[in-house]
Enzyme design. Structure first.
Site, PDB file in Angstrom:
ATOM      1  N   LEU A   1       9.287  -2.814  63.842  1.00 24.04           N
ATOM      2  CA  LEU A   1       9.347  -1.907  65.267  1.00 24.04           C
ATOM      3  C   LEU A   1      10.246  -0.893  65.262  1.00 24.04           C
ATOM      4  O   LEU A   1      10.439  -0.377  66.443  1.00 24.04           O
ATOM      5  CB  LEU A   1       9.854  -3.072  66.178  1.00 24.04           C
ATOM      6  N   CYS A   2      10.902  -0.345  64.190  1.00 25.56           N
ATOM      7  CA  CYS A   2      11.770   0.834  64.203  1.00 25.56           C
ATOM      8  C   CYS A   2      11.010   2.089  64.332  1.00 25.56           C
ATOM      9  O   CYS A   2       9.926   1.986  63.576  1.00 25.56           O
ATOM     10  CB  CYS A   2      12.559   0.972  63.033  1.00 25.56           C
ATOM     11  N   HIS A   3      11.475   3.097  65.250  1.00 21.19           N
ATOM     12  CA  HIS A   3      10.892   4.520  65.188  1.00 21.19           C
ATOM     13  C   HIS A   3      10.920   5.210  63.936  1.00 21.19           C
ATOM     14  O   HIS A   3      12.498   5.078  63.615  1.00 21.19           O
ATOM     15  CB  HIS A   3      11.395   5.161  66.509  1.00 21.19           C
TER      16      HIS A   3
ATOM     17  N   MET B   1      20.174   0.824  63.064  1.00 17.66           N
ATOM     18  CA  MET B   1      19.263  -0.016  62.330  1.00 17.66           C
ATOM     19  C   MET B   1      19.373   0.973  60.829  1.00 17.66           C
ATOM     20  O   MET B   1      19.395   0.485  59.808  1.00 17.66           O
ATOM     21  CB  MET B   1      17.937  -0.162  62.590  1.00 17.66           C
ATOM     22  N   GLU B   2      19.101   2.336  61.066  1.00 20.08           N
ATOM     23  CA  GLU B   2      19.349   3.136  59.926  1.00 20.08           C
ATOM     24  C   GLU B   2      20.905   2.749  59.006  1.00 20.08           C
ATOM     25  O   GLU B   2      20.868   2.783  57.888  1.00 20.08           O
ATOM     26  CB  GLU B   2      19.097   4.509  60.156  1.00 20.08           C
TER      27      GLU B   2
ATOM     28  N   ASP C   1      22.591  -5.612  42.117  1.00 26.05           N
ATOM     29  CA  ASP C   1      21.706  -5.804  41.228  1.00 26.05           C
ATOM     30  C   ASP C   1      22.360  -4.922  39.959  1.00 26.05           C
ATOM     31  O   ASP C   1      22.074  -5.595  38.843  1.00 26.05           O
ATOM     32  CB  ASP C   1      20.632  -4.920  41.703  1.00 26.05           C
TER      33      ASP C   1
END
Length: 167
Positions: free
Chosen positions: A77-79, A115-116, A130
Site C-alpha cells: 500500500l505504499c505510494h 517506509m523508504e 548475505d
C-alpha cells in the site's frame, strides 16, 4: 492511548491505498537505523577489507539505495515516490560487535518517506548478512526503526522525543 484510526483501512475495514490526491507537496525527510550483530572476526574482515567477497559495505549500500527506490513494489500500500535523496551509511561499532546502518531519504511530495528509509536499512542489513553468512551464520539483524522524520501533517519528531500520547 487514544483511539487510533488506521489510514489504510476503508469504512468497510478493507485494505486500500490512502488517497493523497488533494494533499499539498511539502518537504519530507526520514532517517532510519538498524544493526547487524556479528562475531568480532567477521567485523574485522569487513572493516579491514579482507572479506573474500570484496567491499561488503559498497554492495550493501547500493542494495539499500535500490530497495528504497523499489519500496512501492515491495510494500503493497505504499505510494511510488520520486525520491530526491537516498543516503545509506555504515558505522562499525567494534565495542558492541556490530555495524550500525543509517539511511536518510528525502523528497518534496504528498506522503512521507519513512517506509523508504526503513526499507533501505532493512535491505542493506540483509545484504550485509548475505555476504557474510558463510563466515558467520549466527549474525543477528536488530532494532530497525525510524529515528526522525520531518514534514507532513504529523510534523517533525525524533525517536527520543516521541511518546505514546503522540500516537
Amino acid at each position: 492511548m487514544t483511539d487510533i484510526k488506521l489510514s489504510h483501512l476503508n469504512e468497510q475495514g478493507q485494505a486500500n491505498m490512502v488517497d493523497v490526491t488533494n494533499k499539498s507537496s511539502t518537504f519530507r525527510e526520514a532517517k532510519a537505523v538498524g544493526y547487524v550483530n556479528m562475531h568480532p572476526k567477521t567485523l574485522e574482515l569487513i572493516t579491514q577489507g579482507k572479506h573474500a567477497k570484496g567491499d561488503v559495505f559498497a554492495v550493501a549500500r547500493i542494495a539499500g539505495i535500490q530497495a528504497a527506490k523499489k519500496c512501492a513494489d515491495l510494500i503493497p500500500l505504499c505510494h511510488p515516490l520520486l525520491l530526491t535523496k537516498i543516503h545509506v551509511s555504515f558505522f562499525p561499532e567494534p565495542e558492541n560487535n556490530r555495524v550500525k546502518i543509517e539511511s536518510l531519504c528525502k523528497l518534496s511530495g504528498q506522503t512521507g518517506v519513512e517506509m523508504e528509509a526503513l526499507t533501505a536499512v532493512s535491505v542493506a542489513a540483509l545484504t550485509l548478512f548475505d555476504m557474510c553468512k558463510a563466515v558467520d551464520p549466527l549474525m543477528v539483524i536488530s532494532d530497525i526503526g525510524v529515528e526522525h522524520k520531518k514534514g507532513g501533517k504529523s510534523g517533525d519528531w525524533q525517536r527520543e522525543n516521541r511518546s505514546e500520547s503522540a500516537l
